[in-house]
Design an enzyme around this catalytic site. Structure first.
Site, PDB file in Angstrom:
ATOM      1  N   GLY A  30       0.811  -1.223   0.000  1.00 26.63           N
ATOM      2  CA  GLY A  30       0.000   0.000   0.000  1.00 26.63           C
ATOM      3  C   GLY A  30       0.837   1.262   0.000  1.00 26.63           C
ATOM      4  O   GLY A  30       1.881   1.350  -0.647  1.00 26.63           O
ATOM      5  N   ASP A  32       2.669   2.503   2.281  1.00 27.77           N
ATOM      6  CA  ASP A  32       3.982   2.283   2.887  1.00 27.77           C
ATOM      7  C   ASP A  32       4.999   1.868   1.810  1.00 27.77           C
ATOM      8  O   ASP A  32       6.107   2.432   1.711  1.00 27.77           O
ATOM      9  CB  ASP A  32       3.824   1.164   3.929  1.00 27.77           C
ATOM     10  CG  ASP A  32       4.996   1.025   4.876  1.00 27.77           C
ATOM     11  OD1 ASP A  32       5.896   1.887   4.856  1.00 27.77           O
ATOM     12  OD2 ASP A  32       5.005   0.049   5.646  1.00 27.77           O
TER      13      ASP A  32
END
Ligand code: ADP
Length: 165
Positions: A30, A32
């Site tokens: 995602g 991150d």
């Protein structure tokens, strides 16, 4: 000022971008993964030195190759039907990130919709918490941006914040 944008958070030229990290702080999927890819390997080195982060807490690093100056890493709660204190933990993510930004002199900050991806927090409920905290801190920043990954998410924020945004 509160802004709602549909954008890739790794492209934003703000003082601090918030990363929806996991507790290892060693990267993930995602937003991150996107932040680590765009910031470059120095970010992972800086994160290693932080030795993880508890849910609801926040830690800061430089942003390396991002246009932002800082990355504030916060760990959102995994959604377990709301029975494990998730609302308070999500509120802590926003509050601790905003306080850390202020302590470091950031005047502009952008948030992704923490916990609403892989962590499964119901979007409308997460957006209500995000908007409450952004509103509480609005006067202490030049801008607080809700950085959405879809037009549908942005409309949830706009509805929550009321007209004029
Ligand atoms: P979590 O594990 O906290 O749920 P995710 O990264 O899976 O974190 O998702 C959080 C939110 O970030 C989701 O709404 C997702 O659509 C969004 N997102 C994913 N990549 C980006 C990006 N590059 N910029 C902004 N938002 C993103």
């Amino acid at each position: 000022m509160i802004k709602v944008l549909v954008a890739d958070i790794t492209r934003l030229r703000v003082d601090a971008v918030v990363n929806a990290a996991n507790s290892s702080l060693l990267g993930g999927g995602g937003v991150d993964g996107a932040i680590h890819r765009a910031a470059g390997p120095e970010l992972l080195k800086a994160c290693r030195a932080l030795h993880g982060c508890a849910t609801g807490e926040a830690k800061i690093t430089p942003a390396f190759n991002l246009p932002a100056h800082w990355v504030i890493h916060t760990v959102g709660p995994v959604w377990h039907n709301g029975t494990e204190g998730e609302p308070r933990l999500l509120e802590n993510c926003y509050r601790n990130s905003l306080e850390l930004a202020l302590e470091n002199g950031a005047q502009s900050i952008a948030f992704p919709a923490i916990s609403t991806g892989i962590y499964g927090y119901p979007k409308a409920q997460a957006v209500a918490i995000a908007c409450a905290l952004m509103g509480e801190y609005m006067a202490r920043f030049k801008s607080i941006t809700a950085c959405c990954f879809s037009e549908g998410d942005a409309s949830l924020y706009r509805r929550e914040l009321g007209g004029g945004i």
